[in-house]
Design a protein around this motif. Structure first.
Motif, short mmCIF file in Angstrom:
data_model
loop_
_atom_site.label_atom_id
_atom_site.label_comp_id
_atom_site.label_asym_id
_atom_site.label_seq_id
_atom_site.Cartn_x
_atom_site.Cartn_y
_atom_site.Cartn_z
N LEU A 44 49.22 27.47 35.17
CA LEU A 44 47.79 27.47 35.45
C LEU A 44 47.09 27.41 34.10
CD1 LEU A 44 47.40 30.25 38.19
CD2 LEU A 44 47.89 27.82 38.49
N ASP A 45 46.31 26.36 33.90
CA ASP A 45 45.70 26.10 32.60
C ASP A 45 44.21 25.81 32.78
OD1 ASP A 45 45.36 25.33 29.87
OD2 ASP A 45 45.62 23.23 30.46
N GLU A 46 43.36 26.60 32.12
CA GLU A 46 41.91 26.44 32.23
C GLU A 46 41.45 26.44 33.69
OE1 GLU A 46 39.37 25.15 29.72
OE2 GLU A 46 40.61 24.63 28.03
N VAL A 47 41.85 27.47 34.40
CA VAL A 47 41.45 27.65 35.80
C VAL A 47 40.46 28.82 35.83
CG1 VAL A 47 42.21 28.14 38.14
CG2 VAL A 47 43.66 26.79 36.61
N HIS A 48 39.28 28.60 36.40
CA HIS A 48 38.21 29.58 36.34
C HIS A 48 37.74 29.88 37.76
CE1 HIS A 48 38.17 28.91 32.02
NE2 HIS A 48 38.23 27.63 32.29
N CYS A 64 42.54 31.19 31.42
CA CYS A 64 42.04 31.35 32.77
C CYS A 64 41.08 32.54 32.83
CB CYS A 64 43.18 31.57 33.76
SG CYS A 64 44.31 30.17 33.92
N THR A 65 40.08 32.45 33.68
CA THR A 65 39.14 33.55 33.84
C THR A 65 38.91 33.81 35.33
OG1 THR A 65 37.20 32.09 33.83
CG2 THR A 65 37.93 32.99 31.70
N ALA A 66 38.50 35.05 35.63
CA ALA A 66 38.17 35.41 37.00
C ALA A 66 37.02 36.41 36.98
CB ALA A 66 39.38 36.01 37.70
N LYS A 67 36.03 36.20 37.84
CA LYS A 67 34.85 37.06 37.89
C LYS A 67 34.76 37.74 39.25
CE LYS A 67 32.20 33.94 34.89
NZ LYS A 67 30.98 33.11 34.81
N ASP A 68 34.12 38.91 39.27
CA ASP A 68 33.81 39.62 40.51
C ASP A 68 35.03 40.14 41.23
OD1 ASP A 68 31.46 37.02 41.04
OD2 ASP A 68 31.06 38.96 40.14
N GLY A 69 35.86 40.87 40.54
CA GLY A 69 36.99 41.48 41.21
C GLY A 69 38.15 41.71 40.27
N VAL A 70 39.32 41.90 40.82
CA VAL A 70 40.53 42.12 40.06
C VAL A 70 41.00 40.79 39.48
CG1 VAL A 70 42.92 42.90 40.17
CG2 VAL A 70 41.17 44.05 41.51
N ASN A 71 41.32 40.75 38.20
CA ASN A 71 41.73 39.49 37.57
C ASN A 71 43.06 38.97 38.08
OD1 ASN A 71 39.45 39.48 36.09
ND2 ASN A 71 40.38 40.11 34.18
N GLY A 124 41.62 35.39 48.81
CA GLY A 124 41.64 35.17 47.37
C GLY A 124 41.59 33.70 47.00
N LEU A 125 42.06 33.38 45.80
CA LEU A 125 41.97 32.01 45.29
C LEU A 125 43.34 31.36 45.16
CD1 LEU A 125 39.22 32.55 42.56
CD2 LEU A 125 38.93 31.76 44.93
N ILE A 126 44.24 31.95 44.36
CA ILE A 126 45.56 31.39 44.12
C ILE A 126 46.62 32.41 44.49
CG2 ILE A 126 47.18 30.53 42.37
CD1 ILE A 126 44.96 28.60 42.79
N LYS A 127 47.64 31.98 45.21
CA LYS A 127 48.79 32.83 45.47
C LYS A 127 50.05 32.08 45.08
CE LYS A 127 51.28 35.57 48.90
NZ LYS A 127 51.37 35.99 50.33
N ALA A 128 50.89 32.73 44.28
CA ALA A 128 52.18 32.15 43.88
C ALA A 128 53.28 33.15 44.23
CB ALA A 128 52.19 31.85 42.39
N GLN A 155 35.84 32.53 40.82
CA GLN A 155 34.89 33.58 41.15
C GLN A 155 34.82 33.76 42.66
OE1 GLN A 155 30.86 32.82 40.00
NE2 GLN A 155 30.84 30.73 40.78
N TYR A 156 34.37 34.96 43.06
CA TYR A 156 34.22 35.33 44.47
C TYR A 156 35.55 35.27 45.22
CZ TYR A 156 29.27 34.56 43.47
OH TYR A 156 28.02 34.60 42.92
N PHE A 157 36.36 36.31 45.04
CA PHE A 157 37.66 36.27 45.71
C PHE A 157 37.88 37.42 46.66
CE2 PHE A 157 37.67 36.78 41.18
CZ PHE A 157 38.09 38.06 40.94
N SER A 158 36.83 38.11 47.05
CA SER A 158 36.80 38.97 48.22
C SER A 158 37.92 40.00 48.25
CB SER A 158 36.79 38.11 49.48
OG SER A 158 36.52 38.87 50.63
N ASP A 159 38.76 40.01 49.31
CA ASP A 159 39.72 41.09 49.51
C ASP A 159 41.09 40.83 48.90
OD1 ASP A 159 39.95 39.05 51.52
OD2 ASP A 159 41.35 40.35 52.59
N GLN A 160 41.28 39.71 48.21
CA GLN A 160 42.55 39.39 47.57
C GLN A 160 42.32 39.18 46.07
OE1 GLN A 160 45.67 38.96 49.29
NE2 GLN A 160 44.55 39.88 50.99
N ALA A 161 43.40 39.29 45.29
CA ALA A 161 43.29 39.02 43.86
C ALA A 161 42.94 37.55 43.62
CB ALA A 161 44.60 39.35 43.16
N ALA A 162 42.27 37.28 42.50
CA ALA A 162 41.96 35.90 42.14
C ALA A 162 43.24 35.10 41.95
CB ALA A 162 41.13 35.85 40.87
N PHE A 163 44.15 35.63 41.13
CA PHE A 163 45.42 34.98 40.85
C PHE A 163 46.53 35.97 41.20
CE2 PHE A 163 43.11 31.71 38.91
CZ PHE A 163 42.24 32.21 37.95
#
Length: 219
Positions: free
Chosen positions: A173-177, A200-207, A161-165, A179-187
């Protein structure tokens, strides 16, 4: 102006390749415009992320009595582990499925009388001795932030994925965009406190995926 102890890490326009960077407390990551991109390298694997805001769980003390939802106190077997002002993690050791899905919550101690801990906020669930509930010393990631950046994973399977907290407090997280996060959530937020996402936006998967409580998460 930054508060005492906080630092800014500024990225100019360009593409930066990395994965699994652990961001410490009080670091404000700022990108200079949408032409700044954080890109995951092709060597990234399943379960990886671009950035992680992950705290650490320390020594635990079992509850010596049940603690009810909406209470602001819990009694532990060893109060010497805890100090007023500490963050703690209270959790059940009874899982929903296998070793996944248990109740837990981040709280801050505002008072202590031997083994009785008093918290700034109420419990959201019941925690019982029958479920082997415990209170853990917690070192959360506090006051970190990510502003105004594009994140890009890999358009392939099993690349994470992209971000894990996990165990973060006052994360922004402010204005973080992304895409392409495969087998994990974007955020992916798991058991955080007073944390915020905005614009924040996320494309191609679970937001966004949540595990445990995401307490006061503002979307």
């Amino acid at each position: 102006m930054l508060a005492a102890g906080y630092q800014e890490l500024v990225f100019g326009s360009g593409t930066y390749n990395f994965a699994n960077v652990n961001v410490p407390s009080k670091i404000q990551i700022i990108a200079q415009g949408r032409n700044t991109k954080f890109l995951k390298p092709s060597t990234a694997s399943s379960g990886s992320h671009l950035l992680r805001f992950n705290g650490a769980v320390g020594t635990a003390s079992a509850l010596s009595a049940d603690a009810s939802a909406f209470s602001t106190a819990a009694t532990v077997t060893d109060g010497t582990l805890f100090t007023i002002g500490d963050y703690i993690l209270i959790r059940s050791n009874q899982y929903v499925s296998g070793t996944a899905g248990r109740k837990q919550q981040i709280l801050r101690i505002i008072d202590k009388a031997t083994n009785v801990l008093t918290f700034a906020e109420p419990l959201l669930e019941d925690y019982t001795t029958a479920a082997s509930s415990e209170v853990c010393v917690l070192t959360p990631i506090i006051g970190a932030a990510l502003h105004n950046v594009a994140l890009e994973g890999l358009n392939a399977t099993n690349k994470g994925g992209l971000i894990k907290a996990l165990y973060a407090v006052d994360l922004m997280l402010d204005e973080v965009h992304g895409q392409y996060f495969s087998d994990q959530a974007a955020f992916a937020f798991g058991t955080c406190l007073n944390s915020t996402m905005q614009f924040c936006t996320a494309k191609d998967g679970v937001n966004m995926s949540t595990s445990g409580y995401v307490y006061w998460l503002v979307l």
